[in-house]
Design a protein around this motif. Sequence first.
Motif, short mmCIF file in Angstrom:
data_model
loop_
_atom_site.label_atom_id
_atom_site.label_comp_id
_atom_site.label_asym_id
_atom_site.label_seq_id
_atom_site.Cartn_x
_atom_site.Cartn_y
_atom_site.Cartn_z
N TRP A 113 40.80 42.53 44.03
CA TRP A 113 40.14 42.85 42.76
C TRP A 113 41.01 42.43 41.59
N ARG A 132 41.38 46.26 46.76
CA ARG A 132 42.02 46.45 45.45
C ARG A 132 42.94 45.28 45.11
N SER A 167 30.54 38.19 45.52
CA SER A 167 31.33 38.40 44.31
C SER A 167 32.31 37.23 44.17
N THR A 215 27.66 43.69 36.94
CA THR A 215 29.13 43.68 36.84
C THR A 215 29.58 45.08 37.23
N TRP A 216 30.38 45.17 38.28
CA TRP A 216 30.74 46.44 38.88
C TRP A 216 32.21 46.77 38.70
N THR A 217 32.49 48.08 38.65
CA THR A 217 33.86 48.57 38.79
C THR A 217 34.17 48.65 40.28
N ILE A 218 35.44 48.83 40.60
CA ILE A 218 35.79 48.94 42.02
C ILE A 218 35.21 50.21 42.63
N GLU A 219 35.02 51.24 41.81
CA GLU A 219 34.40 52.47 42.33
C GLU A 219 32.94 52.20 42.71
N ASP A 220 32.25 51.37 41.92
CA ASP A 220 30.89 50.99 42.28
C ASP A 220 30.87 50.28 43.63
N GLN A 278 41.34 43.06 36.66
CA GLN A 278 40.10 43.15 35.88
C GLN A 278 39.37 44.47 36.16
N GLU A 279 38.77 45.02 35.13
CA GLU A 279 38.06 46.28 35.28
C GLU A 279 36.74 46.10 36.01
N ARG A 280 36.02 45.02 35.68
CA ARG A 280 34.72 44.76 36.28
C ARG A 280 34.65 43.33 36.79
#
Length: 244
Positions: free
Chosen positions: A225, A222, A135, A186-191, A228-230
């Motif tokens: 990260w 986090r 990433s 493109t992932w969220t942090i939950e992904d 950004q959302e994704r």
Amino acid sequence: MKDNFSGHASDYATYRPTYPQELIKQLADLAPAHDLAWDCATGNGQVAVMLSEYFAEVVATDISEKQLQNAVQQPNITYKVEQAEQSSLTDNSVDLVVVAQAVHWFDFEPFYSEVQRVLRPKGIVALIGYGLIKSTPALNEVIEQLYNNLLGKYWDPERRYIDAAYGTIPFPFRELDIPQFAIHYTWTIEDMLGYLNTWSAAKHFEKEHQQNPVNLIEPKLRAAWGEQERVPVAFDIASRVGKV
């Protein structure tokens, strides 16, 4: 063959990446016919479903009944609980054998004998898998700390084959060259957290320490990260493709 994934089969089905359609089409195009494909160690049936678009019949086997309970059903897919090294397929009946992210768990010699038995003349065997997720530079640093430092000794010895992109795995077939493929999202942090929790080494760590290692690095993840959302993520695909 080891089974490291029955205990979290539902998460595996939800969070593990999907192979590119272009890769599956490439493999199907190499097959001598499109009557029967064998998806060996199918897990949740992800590759079996993709193969079902190109083959009249797909037999998808796995040693984990729990994994197969999470598999997507299609009229031309037959799921069976079977060892990779000993299937119920008939001699010279299969056009394409695919093993996705699993061959490193197998007993190679009897499995390859089984492949030789079931493949028809000019049949294709394809071993595919993906390496460490990539990433942003900041996220890569945290992921590599988790992978190498916190979980380093908890990876099974067979993981070395993935780290070497299957280059060191035995492969007694006439090898074919195919293009290089990769998986992109493109992932969220939950992904991301969901995916990291499917790592077999994370489960080994948790069993020994009664503590989830992904939770330990979540604050750093986090922070890396940001707002950004994704974020973009990628997996390079390893492949060994051959013909009998």
